[in-house]
Structures are given as C-alpha cells and as structure tokens.
Design a protein around this motif. Structure first.
Motif, short mmCIF file in Angstrom:
data_model
loop_
_atom_site.label_atom_id
_atom_site.label_comp_id
_atom_site.label_asym_id
_atom_site.label_seq_id
_atom_site.Cartn_x
_atom_site.Cartn_y
_atom_site.Cartn_z
N ARG A 149 0.83 -1.21 0.00
CA ARG A 149 0.00 0.00 0.00
C ARG A 149 0.86 1.26 0.00
N SER A 150 2.04 1.20 0.58
CA SER A 150 2.92 2.37 0.59
C SER A 150 3.37 2.73 -0.82
N MET A 151 3.26 1.78 -1.75
CA MET A 151 3.66 2.02 -3.14
C MET A 151 2.55 2.63 -3.98
N LEU A 152 1.31 2.60 -3.51
CA LEU A 152 0.18 3.03 -4.33
C LEU A 152 0.32 4.45 -4.87
N PRO A 153 0.84 5.42 -4.12
CA PRO A 153 0.95 6.78 -4.67
C PRO A 153 1.89 6.90 -5.87
N THR A 154 2.80 5.95 -6.06
CA THR A 154 3.73 6.04 -7.19
C THR A 154 3.45 5.01 -8.26
N LEU A 155 2.55 4.06 -8.00
CA LEU A 155 2.24 3.05 -8.99
C LEU A 155 1.21 3.54 -9.99
N ARG A 156 1.26 2.95 -11.19
CA ARG A 156 0.21 3.14 -12.18
C ARG A 156 -0.67 1.90 -12.24
N ARG A 157 -0.07 0.72 -11.97
CA ARG A 157 -0.79 -0.54 -12.13
C ARG A 157 -0.39 -1.50 -11.01
#
Length: 344
Positions: free
Chosen positions: A196-204
């Motif tokens: 979840r900590s990656m969601l702000p930088t992920l596209r997919r």
C-alpha cells in the motif's frame, strides 16, 4: 546486406524488436562481434526474467561491483517465476543418505533462494530505469517420499523488499502458490502495508497472496494518487497448476479478525470503492473471487458496482457477463466456510 553490417542505429532498432528473449534463448547470439555485443548486451538487460536456477546464476555473475555498474542503467522490466525446489530426484540418488539429510538439503535450497532474492532487491534498487516487476510463486511439486504437503518457500523480508522498490510504476505480486516462512525473523513486516505504501507512485497493481487484508488497498491519506489507474486484487487461490484443482480462499493477515472469508471479501470491496474515489484517473478497480458451492469466478467492479461472471482461466481484468445482486446472493460464500477450504 548482412545484418551485422547495418548502421548501428538500424541494428539497435532490429535488436530491440527481437527483444531480450531472443538472447536469453541462446546467449551465444550476443557474441557475433565486439561491436554487435555492445549493442546487444543492453537489449538483453532491458527485460530480466528469472527462475530460481537462473536467478542463482545471475547473482553469482553480477555480485561484483564493476559488473553491477555496467548493467544498472539498462533493466526496464523484471519478472520472476518460481516453482519451488526442483531437485527431488537428486536427493534420492544416494540411498545411503538418511531422510534427515534430504530435509536439510531442501531447507538449504530455501535459504539460498531467499538470499538470492534479497541480493536481487539490492541490485534492482540501483536500476533507476526499472519500471515493472512481476513475481509469481507457483506451488511446489514435491516428491511423495519426502512426506511433505504444500510447502512454503518464500520469506517475508525479500518479498517485502521486492514489493517496495521505489521507482516501480507497475507491480504484480502473485504468491498464491506459497505462504511465508520464517516470519519470526521479520516480525515487523506486513506485506500488505508494504504494497500500500507504493500506491501513490504506482500506475498498475495486480495482487494475489495466501494471506491478505484490506490494508493492501488503504493508500496513505497524505499522498495523492495521481498516477494510479489500474488495480486488481484476486481472492481466489485456484487454478494454480494443471494438477491442483482445489478452490481455496486466502486467510486474513494476522488470523485475529472475525467473519471469515465473507467478511474479508466485503471489506476488500469496500476498500476498493474508497480507493477508486481517491484516484484521479481510475480505469480498472476490481476484486476477483469465487463462489461455493458453484465454483464460479466473479469480479466486482468498484467503479460501477457491477458484478460479473468470468469464464475460467480468463485474465483478472477481463469483462464478463453482468450479474444481478440477487443472483450473486444465491451462490455466495457460506458464512461458515474456512479460509483454507478446498475441493478436490
């Protein structure tokens, strides 16, 4: 004109069309000439693909600092497809070895694999152009003489490291074939929160794990979701292999929350709807699951509220026949179903 006599920019374009798989099939294809090698080597490194065996060879080759420096600007995608321990026949080639030694060999392989995954995290963190990571862990096909059931072979620390490489924009974690071992060595790690900590930088994002909770979709409140467009979470631990026909559910992280799988599914769908409301340009937000006793694959679309019946072996983000809520209710999950329930 022979291929190797083409202008460098034309040859590079041709090699990129062939892709890294062309050279992985036979690494001798890199060695046409020194000039050819200089163009082909970066193409090979653009798309890294590993099994457990090839990962070992890669780590042993690239652990040197000078070699690492020569490759870190090239990888764009990395995929790992793991199938667990494969050396069962070798363990039984020497009948004089006690069974205990065989178990020790399997444990040593597991430790080595996770050590190599940890080393890979260090390497990939330095590959600034890396954008896509796919990790698939399939069920282990063990030798029946070892008297093992479904064996876990991934550890929490390397998995958390792979799932939180800072410059990724596409992340696929499908570890439905194994749970985590040695979690006591990493008590502070919660994989869902790492993702979840990656969601702000992920596209997919694509995610399926044997233990999961709604935290995986609970993006940090203070960070906007400007790029996230495509999220699918699969709650069906089914169709892992041709020989594995069981339909199982994931357990909830921590095993302390009541309500069983129906509550986990409801909470995940609610969190998916919340996430969709926070995204700037949502395209796909779905939660995939299956029903009992019908064993039908369903997809919940958090953007529209629709439920769809999916054909078997279909991509997670596929569209299907739209279902009415009353129809879903007739075949929905038994509230007494265990998270590990399966049918042969």
């Amino acid at each position: 004109m022979p291929l190797h006599q083409l202008p460098p920019e034309v040859l590079l374009h041709v090699l990129r069309l062939l892709g890294s798989v062309f050279f992985r099939q036979d690494t001798r294809r890199l060695l046409v000439s020194k000039w050819w090698y200089q163009l082909a080597w970066p193409v090979l490194l653009h798309d890294l693909a590993f099994s457990a065996a090839s990962l070992r060879r890669f780590i042993l080759t690239f652990e040197r600092e000078d070699v690492m420096s020569s490759m870190q600007n090239h990888p764009i995608t990395t995929s790992l497809c793991l199938d667990g321990f494969q050396g069962w026949d070798a363990l039984w080639s020497d009948n004089s070895k006690p069974a205990r030694t065989n178990f020790e060999a399997v444990d040593a392989w597991t430790s080595e694999l996770n050590g190599h995954l940890t080393s890979l995290v260090v390497i990939l963190q330095r590959c600034a152009k890396l954008r896509s990571l796919t990790l698939k862990a399939r069920p282990e096909h063990h030798d029946p003489r070892m008297d093992l059931q479904r064996r876990d072979y991934l550890m929490a620390l390397p998995l958390a490291g792979l799932a939180s490489i800072s410059h990724l924009t596409c992340l696929e974690v499908d570890t439905a074939g194994t749970g985590l071992v040695n979690q006591s060595n990493a008590p502070g790690i919660h994989i869902c929160r790492e993702i979840r900590s990656m969601l702000p930088t992920l596209r997919r994002l694509r995610c399926r794990m044997t233990s999961i909770c709604p935290d995986v979709l609970d993006a940090p409140e203070k960070r906007p979701l400007l790029d996230l467009e495509d999220v699918v979470v699969n709650l069906s631990l089914s169709e892992m292999s041709d020989s594995d026909t069981s339909y199982r559910y994931p357990s909830r992280c921590g095993h302390t929350y009541g309500g069983g799988f129906p509550q986990l599914k409801a909470d995940m769908e609610a969190k998916a709807k919340d996430l969709a409301g926070r995204m700037r340009n949502p395209r796909i937000i779905r939660v995939v699951s299956h029903t009992l006793p019908g064993l039908k694959m369903h997809s919940f679309d958090a953007l529209t509220g629709r439920r769809m019946l999916l054909p078997s072996a279909t991509p997670w983000d596929a569209d299907g026949e739209e279902l009415e809520e009353t129809v879903v209710g007739e075949e929905d999950f038994d509230s007494d179903s265990s998270s590990e329930e399966g049918l042969p």
